[in-house]
Design a protein around this motif. Sequence first.
Motif: not given
Length: 62
Positions: A35-39, A45-46, A57-62
């Motif tokens: 439900g995050n607003l994205i382009m 990214p969430k 995998n969003p955990d690897k982005l941090d």
Amino acid sequence: MAVPRANTSKARTRRRRGVNMRLQAPNLVECSGCGNLIMPHHVCPKCGFYKGKQVINPDKLD
């Protein structure tokens, strides 16, 4: 051939041309995963979802 009565000022010229150069806010859509607003056409990214599937995998982005 037509001849202008007077020179067009810089302000008048820029005002006429500036109508087409207005900035617009980016179009945002709601992510189907969180439900995050994205382009549009971008991976969220969430949560890492794109077109209803998790692609990163969003955990690897941090």
